[in-house]
Write a protein that holds these residues in place. Structure first.
Motif, short mmCIF file in Angstrom:
data_model
loop_
_atom_site.label_atom_id
_atom_site.label_comp_id
_atom_site.label_asym_id
_atom_site.label_seq_id
_atom_site.Cartn_x
_atom_site.Cartn_y
_atom_site.Cartn_z
N GLN A 106 0.85 -1.19 0.00
CA GLN A 106 0.00 0.00 0.00
C GLN A 106 0.89 1.24 0.00
OE1 GLN A 106 -2.84 2.31 3.12
NE2 GLN A 106 -3.49 0.19 2.71
N ARG A 126 1.06 4.85 1.05
CA ARG A 126 0.33 5.70 2.01
C ARG A 126 1.25 6.84 2.41
NH1 ARG A 126 0.18 5.84 7.68
NH2 ARG A 126 -1.82 6.48 8.57
N LYS A 175 0.79 10.98 3.90
CA LYS A 175 -0.16 12.03 4.28
C LYS A 175 0.34 13.42 3.91
CE LYS A 175 -3.11 9.31 6.17
NZ LYS A 175 -4.47 9.24 5.64
N ASN A 194 -3.55 4.43 -0.79
CA ASN A 194 -4.38 4.85 0.34
C ASN A 194 -4.99 6.22 0.05
OD1 ASN A 194 -5.36 4.57 3.09
ND2 ASN A 194 -3.97 6.24 3.58
N ASP A 195 -6.29 6.30 0.13
CA ASP A 195 -7.07 7.56 0.08
C ASP A 195 -7.17 8.22 -1.29
OD1 ASP A 195 -7.31 7.28 2.81
OD2 ASP A 195 -5.91 8.91 3.31
N HIS A 225 -7.53 1.93 -1.09
CA HIS A 225 -8.08 1.74 0.26
C HIS A 225 -8.58 3.09 0.76
CE1 HIS A 225 -8.65 -0.22 4.12
NE2 HIS A 225 -8.48 1.01 4.57
N VAL A 226 -9.81 3.11 1.28
CA VAL A 226 -10.36 4.35 1.84
C VAL A 226 -10.79 4.12 3.29
CG1 VAL A 226 -11.09 5.51 -0.28
CG2 VAL A 226 -12.63 3.84 0.79
N GLY A 227 -10.73 5.22 4.07
CA GLY A 227 -11.16 5.18 5.47
C GLY A 227 -12.62 5.60 5.59
N ASP A 276 -13.32 9.07 4.23
CA ASP A 276 -12.86 9.36 2.86
C ASP A 276 -14.02 9.20 1.87
OD1 ASP A 276 -10.24 9.75 3.80
OD2 ASP A 276 -9.85 7.59 3.72
N SER A 311 -11.70 0.83 5.67
CA SER A 311 -11.34 0.62 7.08
C SER A 311 -12.59 0.44 7.92
CB SER A 311 -10.63 1.86 7.64
OG SER A 311 -9.54 2.22 6.86
N GLY A 356 -10.21 -3.44 6.09
CA GLY A 356 -9.02 -3.34 6.93
C GLY A 356 -9.52 -3.11 8.35
N LYS A 377 -0.38 5.51 13.98
CA LYS A 377 -1.63 6.25 13.69
C LYS A 377 -2.38 6.39 15.00
CE LYS A 377 -5.88 5.93 10.89
NZ LYS A 377 -5.95 7.33 10.45
N VAL A 426 -8.71 -8.15 6.56
CA VAL A 426 -7.31 -8.07 6.96
C VAL A 426 -7.19 -7.20 8.22
CG1 VAL A 426 -6.44 -8.44 4.61
CG2 VAL A 426 -6.83 -6.10 5.41
N ILE A 460 -5.00 -4.71 10.95
CA ILE A 460 -3.95 -3.67 10.92
C ILE A 460 -3.87 -3.00 12.30
CG2 ILE A 460 -5.56 -1.91 10.04
CD1 ILE A 460 -3.17 -0.79 8.40
N CYS A 493 -1.61 -6.34 7.90
CA CYS A 493 -1.00 -5.16 7.28
C CYS A 493 -0.14 -4.50 8.34
CB CYS A 493 -2.06 -4.15 6.86
SG CYS A 493 -3.43 -4.91 6.01
C1 LIG Z 1 -5.54 -2.25 5.00
C2 LIG Z 1 -5.76 -0.95 5.67
N1 LIG Z 1 -6.64 -0.87 6.67
C3 LIG Z 1 -6.87 0.30 7.29
C4 LIG Z 1 -6.18 1.43 6.90
C5 LIG Z 1 -6.43 2.76 7.53
O1 LIG Z 1 -6.96 3.62 6.53
P1 LIG Z 1 -7.67 5.01 6.94
O2 LIG Z 1 -8.76 4.69 7.89
O3 LIG Z 1 -8.00 5.70 5.67
O4 LIG Z 1 -6.55 5.78 7.69
P2 LIG Z 1 -5.22 6.32 7.02
O5 LIG Z 1 -4.40 5.14 6.58
O6 LIG Z 1 -5.63 7.15 5.85
O7 LIG Z 1 -4.54 7.09 8.09
C6 LIG Z 1 -5.26 1.31 5.85
N2 LIG Z 1 -4.56 2.37 5.41
N3 LIG Z 1 -5.07 0.11 5.25
#
Ligand SMILES: Cc1ncc(COP(=O)(O)OP(=O)(O)O)c(N)n1
Ligand SMILES: Cc1ncsc1CCOP(=O)(O)O
Length: 186
Positions: free
Chosen positions: A3, A5, A7, A41-42, A55-57, A60, A79, A99, A109, A136, A138, A158
């Motif tokens: 992934q 990722r 920020k 990510n995002d 992958h989105v939270g 997002d 997530s 996730g 985090k 999965v 994390i 992860c």
């Molecule tokens: C596989 C996986 N699971 C959870 C996350 C967390 O994503 P998110 O909630 O968008 O938080 P950030 O990663 O953006 O801080 C992830 N990245 N991957």
């Protein structure tokens, strides 16, 4: 699966980073006769531009919108930290993967929902599987606890710090994978 990722990078720099990761993953995958999936990510636009998965939270872009933008073939991860969020993902019907985390609190985090723990990870995994979604785990996962995570029945782990913070990332990844795979329920 890798992934991408970050920020802090601006969109152009992020696309460049993800492009490099994608190209290296392709090359190494070809050398080893396997596909190495790269997930962003995002940043849905970056994924669309590069033909990658996303992958989105919870805060997002909704998975249904991501699906419209990326199409049926894309792998979409979302997530979840609790049963309510998981039911939302199931009802939306657009995610391939959840996730689940953080399993334990982690310095990587800190803006998270409360830690999930192993018992809830097991029940969320069971519910995800009922809905045909890959689960999965994390958050706070390391070589020391990967066997306990595996025993919950989740499909994968992860990690950030257990590999990115290691002096020998390749060896750490190998041991993590071995610890997980050897302790998965039959
Ligand atoms: C596989 C996986 N699971 C959870 C996350 C967390 O994503 P998110 O909630 O968008 O938080 P950030 O990663 O953006 O801080 C992830 N990245 N991957
Ligand atoms: C991105 C993310 N989402 C939930 S916990 C986490 C960070 C995981 O990092 P680490 O593997 O170092 O605990």
């Amino acid at each position: 699966m890798i992934q991408v990722r970050d920020k802090d990078l601006d969109d152009d720099a992020f696309v460049e980073l993800a492009r490099q990761v994608r190209d290296v993953a392709r090359e190494v995958g070809e050398q080893h006769g396997r596909e190495i999936t790269v997930i962003v990510n995002d940043r849905v636009e970056a994924a669309r531009e590069l033909g990658l998965d996303v992958h989105v939270g919870q805060g997002d872009m909704p998975a249904s919108q991501v699906r419209e933008l990326l199409g049926a073939e894309a792998i979409i991860g979302v997530s979840v930290s609790n049963a309510e969020q998981l039911e939302g993902v199931i009802a939306e019907g657009s995610a391939d993967v959840v996730g689940i985390g953080p399993i334990w609190n982690t310095a990587t985090k800190t803006d998270t929902d409360p830690a999930v723990g192993l018992e809830q990870l097991a029940s969320l995994t069971t519910r995800a599987h009922e809905a045909g979604i890959v689960a999965v785990a994390i958050g706070g996962i390391s070589i020391r606890n990967a066997s306990e995570v595996a025993a919950t029945g989740c499909d994968g782990i992860c990690v950030v710090s257990a590999i990115a913070g290691s002096e020998d990332p390749a060896t750490s990844a190998t041991f993590l994978r071995r610890e997980f795979v050897m302790n998965q329920p039959l």
